[in-house]
Design an enzyme around this catalytic site. Structure first.
Site, PDB file in Angstrom:
ATOM      1  CB  SER A  23      -0.936   0.112   1.214  1.00 15.94           C
ATOM      2  OG  SER A  23      -0.158  -0.212   2.416  1.00 15.94           O
ATOM      3  CG  ASN A 110      -4.467  -4.902  12.803  1.00 13.48           C
ATOM      4  OD1 ASN A 110      -3.645  -4.785  11.494  1.00 13.48           O
ATOM      5  ND2 ASN A 110      -4.697  -6.245  13.283  1.00 13.48           N
ATOM      6  CG  HIS A 156     -42.793  23.127 -10.992  1.00 16.26           C
ATOM      7  ND1 HIS A 156     -43.042  22.007 -10.600  1.00 16.26           N
ATOM      8  CD2 HIS A 156     -43.465  23.846 -10.046  1.00 16.26           C
ATOM      9  CE1 HIS A 156     -43.870  22.012  -9.577  1.00 16.26           C
ATOM     10  NE2 HIS A 156     -44.029  23.199  -9.271  1.00 16.26           N
ATOM     11  CB  SER A 277     -15.675  26.484 -28.579  1.00 20.46           C
ATOM     12  OG  SER A 277     -15.505  25.950 -29.564  1.00 20.46           O
ATOM     13  CE  LYS A 283     -20.905  26.912 -27.555  1.00 18.73           C
ATOM     14  NZ  LYS A 283     -20.436  25.837 -27.204  1.00 18.73           N
ATOM     15  CD  GLU A 290     -20.461  22.915 -18.928  1.00 17.35           C
ATOM     16  OE1 GLU A 290     -21.261  22.881 -19.539  1.00 17.35           O
ATOM     17  OE2 GLU A 290     -18.952  22.839 -19.336  1.00 17.35           O
ATOM     18  CE1 TYR A 317      -6.695  -3.246   8.756  1.00 17.15           C
ATOM     19  CE2 TYR A 317      -5.551  -5.553   8.321  1.00 17.15           C
ATOM     20  CZ  TYR A 317      -5.702  -4.245   7.849  1.00 17.15           C
ATOM     21  OH  TYR A 317      -5.192  -3.723   6.659  1.00 17.15           O
ATOM     22  CE  LYS A 325      -4.551   3.249   4.972  1.00 25.22           C
ATOM     23  NZ  LYS A 325      -5.410   1.775   5.146  1.00 25.22           N
TER      24      LYS A 325
END
Ligand code: ARG
Length: 475
Positions: A23, A110, A156, A277, A283, A290, A317, A325
């Protein structure tokens, strides 16, 4: 391959097994926590007479030396170690010899990893809280400046009733304020120290767990050693709270994307926070909004991933828990980056106040107030509703708004309309009269803003007391 065990094994671990098991690539993030936890552990061991003070001092010197070398870039946390705990211990032994072999007395990986992860998460809770606070400051500032910036309020996604920018932003203030409350709540609930739980059943050494826990700014030791090594609830709670932060950010982003569209044109994003763009020169895209909206999925994913990892695990454990992680680190980084970028975007965004006001006038958002006007003239509400409904139809047909009709046109529909109608349905009146607490009327908003100003000055998580040996900034 450098590992802490091997005595009972007669064969080398298969290379792929070793790599699958290791790890170090991701838990090297816990380096500072591992060092600081180890320092607290040896201070306690020597206080209890388990180590001599000379051994304690040698170990601490060795550990801080390793820490400083890594921080300076003179020592690399290489992939040849199984995990961060092995790296630190192996380096310590190679640097200080025999005393280094005593560091792990009365400790298991642990409880060690449970501690490291808790210390790391605790710091991320504080960092997230700070970033939320900065966002709230930007939101509140916009509220203070825009008590009379009119805009349509929607239900709405249809124009419903007029409101103000201060009021609209106030809704987000409440959401992120609740997010901060969740941070505080998680901090309080998680702040108990698992070190000393050993592998699962404590140890036979006379450890002083309360002492180690106070050295690291915990409220006290955890009270069940099996739970101590098996618990990841605090991480799940944090991921759930982070998911909620992302859900709030994502809703806000969605609105900004709409407001930035050609149809709305309520806002203009700063050039530094938008992109162009490659093909369409006109644009200016709201990419940051986003992307923040888009990244919500991976944070929800982390929550579901960890819940699923934990759901079938017997006590105590299990290696499955190593999977806590990567997803958690990714979620923590993602949320912090999103908060920083979103706050910057919000701070630099400009409002096209004329467009916002015009949009509120054009959308019949004062229709409820027009009906209330008739009610005040003695018309029952249901009848008033029907009269205004007819008025709206008439306006749609003539492509105009209620307050642009002449008195004759109004009176042709109901003789209850009088010249005071125009003032009654002006945007200003519609908003100003809404004075119940929580409503957009500027006088009501001022009271809320005052409460929130005080809140931002006073509310913070009570962080570590002064006697703590750990520098939370270093964690
Ligand atoms: N890398 C492990 C984890 O992240 C550390 C604990 C290892 N414990 C063990 N008994 N193998 O969970």
């Amino acid at each position: 391959m450098a590992q802490l065990w091997g005595g009972r094994f007669t064969k080398e671990t298969d290379r792929m097994v070793y790599e699958f098991n290791a790890s170090i690539q991701f838990d090297k993030r816990l380096f500072h926590q591992d060092i600081e936890g180890s320092i607290a552990h040896v201070i306690m061991l020597s206080k209890q007479g388990i180590l001599t003070s000379a051994e304690r001092d040698d170990i601490i010197k060795g550990l801080t030396g390793i820490r400083d070398d890594v921080d300076r870039g003179d020592l690399e946390i290489g992939p040849e170690y199984e995990d961060i705990h092995s790296f630190v211990e192996a380096k310590l032994i190679s640097r200080i010899g025999e005393a280094g072999k005593k560091l792990h007395t009365g400790r298991s990986r642990n409880d060690q990893v449970a501690l490291d992860m808790k210390l790391y998460t605790r710091l991320q809770v504080l960092k997230t809280d700070d970033l939320l606070k900065s966002l709230l400051e930007v939101i509140l500032h916009t509220m203070e400046e825009n008590l009379e910036t009119y805009m349509p309020g929607f239900t709405h996604l249809q124009k419903a009733q007029p409101t103000t920018l201060a009021h609209h932003y106030g809704a987000y203030f409440e959401m992120f304020k609740r997010d901060r409350l969740r941070m505080k709540d998680i901090y309080c609930r998680m702040n108990y120290c698992p070190l000393g739980a050993g592998a699962l059943a404590g140890t036979t050494y006379p450890l002083d767990r309360s002492y180690t826990s106070s050295l690291m700014g915990f409220e006290g030791p955890t009270l069940n050693s099996m739970d101590s090594v098996a618990d990841r609830d605090y991480l799940i709670e944090f991921l759930a709270a982070l998911s909620t932060v992302m859900m709030h950010l994502s809703r806000f982003c969605e609105e900004i994307i709409l407001w930035n569209s050609n149809e709305y044109q309520f806002v203009e994003l700063d050039d530094a926070y938008s992109t162009g763009s490659s093909i369409m020169p006109q644009k200016k895209n709201p990419d940051i909004a986003e992307l923040v909206r888009g990244k919500t999925g991976r944070v929800y994913g982390a929550l579901v991933s960890l819940l699923t990892t934990m759901k079938g695990l017997p006590l105590a454990y299990n290696k499955d828990m190593q999977e806590d992680k990567e997803v958690s680190f990714d979620a923590m980084d993602t949320v912090q980056n999103c908060l920083i970028l979103f706050t910057g975007m919000l701070k630099t965004m400009r409002f096209k106040k004329d467009r916002m006001e015009k949009s509120a006038v054009n959308g019949f958002s004062n229709a409820t107030d027009a009906a209330d006007y008739l009610v005040n003239k003695g018309v029952p509400f249901r009848d008033a509703h029907a009269v205004i409904g007819r008025l709206v139809l008439y306006c749609i047909d003539k492509d105009t708004s209620i307050d642009a009709l002449s008195l004759e046109e109004l009176q042709a529909i109901s003789d209850r309309f009088e010249p005071d109608f125009y003032e009654a349905v002006s945007l200003k009146t519609c908003v100003e009269k809404r004075l119940t607490i929580g409503a957009p009327g500027p006088e009501a908003m001022k009271k809320v803003i005052e409460v929130n100003q005080k809140y931002l000055q006073e509310d913070r998580i009570d962080i570590l007391p002064d006697n703590v040996i750990l520098n939370p900034q270093k964690q």
